[in-house]
Design an enzyme around this catalytic site. Structure first.
Site, PDB file in Angstrom:
ATOM      1  N   THR A  18       0.817  -1.221   0.000  1.00  0.00           N
ATOM      2  CA  THR A  18       0.000   0.000   0.000  1.00  0.00           C
ATOM      3  C   THR A  18       0.845   1.263   0.000  1.00  0.00           C
ATOM      4  OG1 THR A  18      -0.083  -0.050   2.412  1.00  0.00           O
ATOM      5  CG2 THR A  18      -1.904  -1.110   1.223  1.00  0.00           C
ATOM      6  N   ARG A  41      -3.022  -3.614   4.848  1.00  0.00           N
ATOM      7  CA  ARG A  41      -4.242  -3.385   5.642  1.00  0.00           C
ATOM      8  C   ARG A  41      -5.119  -2.306   5.022  1.00  0.00           C
ATOM      9  NH1 ARG A  41      -1.149  -2.040  11.021  1.00  0.00           N
ATOM     10  NH2 ARG A  41      -0.017  -0.929   9.378  1.00  0.00           N
ATOM     11  N   TYR A 157      13.800  -2.050  16.801  1.00  0.00           N
ATOM     12  CA  TYR A 157      13.679  -2.044  15.334  1.00  0.00           C
ATOM     13  C   TYR A 157      14.897  -2.732  14.706  1.00  0.00           C
ATOM     14  CZ  TYR A 157      13.453  -0.691  10.489  1.00  0.00           C
ATOM     15  OH  TYR A 157      13.443  -0.751   9.113  1.00  0.00           O
ATOM     16  N   LYS A 161      15.344  -6.338  12.464  1.00  0.00           N
ATOM     17  CA  LYS A 161      15.944  -6.431  11.129  1.00  0.00           C
ATOM     18  C   LYS A 161      17.163  -7.361  11.125  1.00  0.00           C
ATOM     19  CE  LYS A 161      12.848  -4.076   9.105  1.00  0.00           C
ATOM     20  NZ  LYS A 161      11.942  -4.710   8.132  1.00  0.00           N
TER      21      LYS A 161
HETATM   22  P1  NDP Z   1       6.144   2.393   4.358  1.00  0.00           P
HETATM   23  O1  NDP Z   1       5.645   2.854   5.695  1.00  0.00           O
HETATM   24  O2  NDP Z   1       6.024   3.317   3.209  1.00  0.00           O
HETATM   25  O3  NDP Z   1       5.445   1.011   3.977  1.00  0.00           O
HETATM   26  C1  NDP Z   1       5.262   0.008   4.929  1.00  0.00           C
HETATM   27  C2  NDP Z   1       4.283  -1.014   4.414  1.00  0.00           C
HETATM   28  O4  NDP Z   1       4.153  -2.042   5.402  1.00  0.00           O
HETATM   29  C3  NDP Z   1       2.901  -0.444   4.156  1.00  0.00           C
HETATM   30  O5  NDP Z   1       2.416  -0.909   2.914  1.00  0.00           O
HETATM   31  C4  NDP Z   1       2.060  -1.020   5.281  1.00  0.00           C
HETATM   32  O6  NDP Z   1       0.734  -1.304   4.832  1.00  0.00           O
HETATM   33  C5  NDP Z   1       2.786  -2.336   5.565  1.00  0.00           C
HETATM   34  N1  NDP Z   1       2.471  -2.838   6.894  1.00  0.00           N
HETATM   35  C6  NDP Z   1       2.815  -2.335   8.097  1.00  0.00           C
HETATM   36  N2  NDP Z   1       2.259  -3.057   9.089  1.00  0.00           N
HETATM   37  C7  NDP Z   1       1.548  -4.052   8.475  1.00  0.00           C
HETATM   38  C8  NDP Z   1       0.744  -5.111   8.948  1.00  0.00           C
HETATM   39  N3  NDP Z   1       0.523  -5.327  10.259  1.00  0.00           N
HETATM   40  N4  NDP Z   1       0.178  -5.943   8.049  1.00  0.00           N
HETATM   41  C9  NDP Z   1       0.368  -5.755   6.720  1.00  0.00           C
HETATM   42  N5  NDP Z   1       1.108  -4.750   6.208  1.00  0.00           N
HETATM   43  C10 NDP Z   1       1.684  -3.911   7.090  1.00  0.00           C
HETATM   44  O7  NDP Z   1       7.663   1.991   4.609  1.00  0.00           O
HETATM   45  P2  NDP Z   1       8.801   1.398   3.622  1.00  0.00           P
HETATM   46  O8  NDP Z   1       8.253   1.094   2.287  1.00  0.00           O
HETATM   47  O9  NDP Z   1       9.970   2.276   3.737  1.00  0.00           O
HETATM   48  O10 NDP Z   1       9.143   0.062   4.409  1.00  0.00           O
HETATM   49  C11 NDP Z   1       9.025  -1.225   3.847  1.00  0.00           C
HETATM   50  C12 NDP Z   1       9.986  -2.150   4.570  1.00  0.00           C
HETATM   51  O11 NDP Z   1      11.315  -1.709   4.357  1.00  0.00           O
HETATM   52  C13 NDP Z   1       9.791  -2.203   6.078  1.00  0.00           C
HETATM   53  O12 NDP Z   1       9.982  -3.535   6.506  1.00  0.00           O
HETATM   54  C14 NDP Z   1      10.903  -1.299   6.613  1.00  0.00           C
HETATM   55  O13 NDP Z   1      11.294  -1.651   7.901  1.00  0.00           O
HETATM   56  C15 NDP Z   1      11.987  -1.557   5.602  1.00  0.00           C
HETATM   57  N6  NDP Z   1      13.018  -0.536   5.444  1.00  0.00           N
HETATM   58  C16 NDP Z   1      12.704   0.781   5.207  1.00  0.00           C
HETATM   59  C17 NDP Z   1      13.723   1.706   5.041  1.00  0.00           C
HETATM   60  C18 NDP Z   1      13.472   3.156   4.818  1.00  0.00           C
HETATM   61  O14 NDP Z   1      14.367   3.986   5.077  1.00  0.00           O
HETATM   62  N7  NDP Z   1      12.328   3.558   4.298  1.00  0.00           N
HETATM   63  C19 NDP Z   1      15.134   1.296   5.059  1.00  0.00           C
HETATM   64  C20 NDP Z   1      15.335  -0.099   5.343  1.00  0.00           C
HETATM   65  C21 NDP Z   1      14.316  -0.970   5.486  1.00  0.00           C
HETATM   66  P3  NDP Z   1      -0.608  -1.020   5.655  1.00  0.00           P
HETATM   67  O15 NDP Z   1      -0.307   0.040   6.658  1.00  0.00           O
HETATM   68  O16 NDP Z   1      -1.606  -0.623   4.619  1.00  0.00           O
HETATM   69  O17 NDP Z   1      -0.930  -2.349   6.268  1.00  0.00           O
HETATM   70  C1  8X3 Z   2      15.350   1.964   8.045  1.00  0.00           C
HETATM   71  C2  8X3 Z   2      16.684   2.604   7.978  1.00  0.00           C
HETATM   72  O1  8X3 Z   2      18.484   3.764   9.351  1.00  0.00           O
HETATM   73  O2  8X3 Z   2      16.183   4.445   9.734  1.00  0.00           O
HETATM   74  O3  8X3 Z   2      15.468   0.611   8.261  1.00  0.00           O
HETATM   75  O4  8X3 Z   2      16.971   2.335  10.556  1.00  0.00           O
HETATM   76  S1  8X3 Z   2      17.080   3.300   9.499  1.00  0.00           S
END
Ligand code: NDP
Ligand code: 8X3
Length: 258
Positions: A18, A41, A157, A161
């Site tokens: 999403t 969700r 967090y 990871k």
């Molecule tokens: P966003 O917040 O943009 O997206 C997160 C997604 O996770 C949303 O689509 C949300 O959907 C979904 N989500 C969260 N909780 C649930 C749940 N209980 N059930 C189903 N879906 C869920 O963040 P990112 O795209 O940046 O993050 C994606 C992944 O990458 C995460 O695991 C994050 O930890 C990781 N990450 C992000 C980084 C960054 O700097 N952005 C760097 C490194 C890793 P909805 O709320 O609709 O359920």
């Molecule tokens: C997301 C990157 O550096 O904010 O996983 O933890 S950081």
């Protein structure tokens, strides 16, 4: 392989489609010719994606990875053409808060563990037997640089990871002898809704994270994941760490207070 066909014949399950990385990857997979099950969700977001892409190759399903019932219902409810999942994009996840461990919310901690660890494990356990049976598949797990580099406030967090990274490596150990590949993707700073969620909707605080930085975009990360999927079938990328050029490492912190 042309841009339109690199993923043809593949069936992908994307969690967290999403927003951010998941949405960007769902778009790339559809553009590449895959059939995609986009989950999350926020069903309004899923519907908006379906309305925009208008293709029978995109199936949307409400999924809360914290709910075992939601996960248990997902696979049996898929139509025949979407059942043989061979790409699992394990991406749903979140960070909540940046407080010190002794001050952080225990509820936030359990939500992160339930989502980033338990949810990812449950989905994997549901999808993996089919991949092994068909002897093909790619599992892409979204870890983070926070898995390897501790930082203040990263406490649970970063630990979730680190779990994702180690789980990915251990999966490969178990999958030796099959053609199922597993990759831990470990991005640094990427401008998505990640910080907005981490800071409970505080837009100004979230925007400040990316101020003055050419951060990675969601599509940058999806591009890297697409590259992993496009590699010849005999190559497994175990872990892949990426950062924007404007991000790097710091020296160790030292308390010189005597
Ligand atoms: P966003 O917040 O943009 O997206 C997160 C997604 O996770 C949303 O689509 C949300 O959907 C979904 N989500 C969260 N909780 C649930 C749940 N209980 N059930 C189903 N879906 C869920 O963040 P990112 O795209 O940046 O993050 C994606 C992944 O990458 C995460 O695991 C994050 O930890 C990781 N990450 C992000 C980084 C960054 O700097 N952005 C760097 C490194 C890793 P909805 O709320 O609709 O359920
Ligand atoms: C997301 C990157 O550096 O904010 O996983 O933890 S950081």
């Amino acid at each position: 392989m042309t841009e339109q066909t690199w993923a043809r014949g593949r069936i992908a399950l994307v969690t967290g489609a999403t927003s951010g990385f998941g949405e960007a990857m769902a778009r790339r997979l559809v553009a590449g010719g895959a059939k995609v099950i986009a989950t999350g969700r926020r069903v309004d977001r899923l519907q908006a994606l379906a309305d925009e892409l208008r293709t029978p190759d995109l199936l949307t399903r409400e999924l809360d990875v914290r709910s075992p019932d939601s996960i248990d219902a997902l696979l049996p409810g898929l139509p025949a053409g979407f059942q043989a999942i061979d790409v699992l994009y394990n991406n749903a996840g979140l960070a909540l808060g940046l407080g010190k461990a002794h001050e952080a919310s225990l509820d936030d901690w359990t939500t992160m563990i339930d989502t980033n660890v338990t949810g990812l494990v449950r989905i994997t356990r549901a999808v993996l037997p089919g991949m092994v049976e068909r002897n093909c598949g790619d599992v892409i797990n979204l870890s983070s640089v926070a898995a390897s580099y501790p930082y203040p406030g990263g406490n649970v967090y970063g630990a979730t990871k680190a779990f994702v990274r180690q789980f990915s490596l251990n999966l490969r150990a178990d999958l030796l002898g099959t053609k199922v590949r597993v990759t831990s993707i470990e991005p640094g700073m990427a401008d998505t809704e990640f910080s907005l969620v981490r800071f409970a909707g505080d837009r100004e605080r979230a925007d400040n994270v990316y101020k003055g930085v050419h951060a990675m975009s969601a599509d940058d990360v999806a591009l890297v994941c697409e590259s992993v999927l496009r590699l010849p079938a005999h190559i497994n990328v175990n872990t892949l760490e990426l950062m924007p050029v404007q991000q790097a490492f710091s020296p160790f912190a030292v308390d010189r207070g005597g």
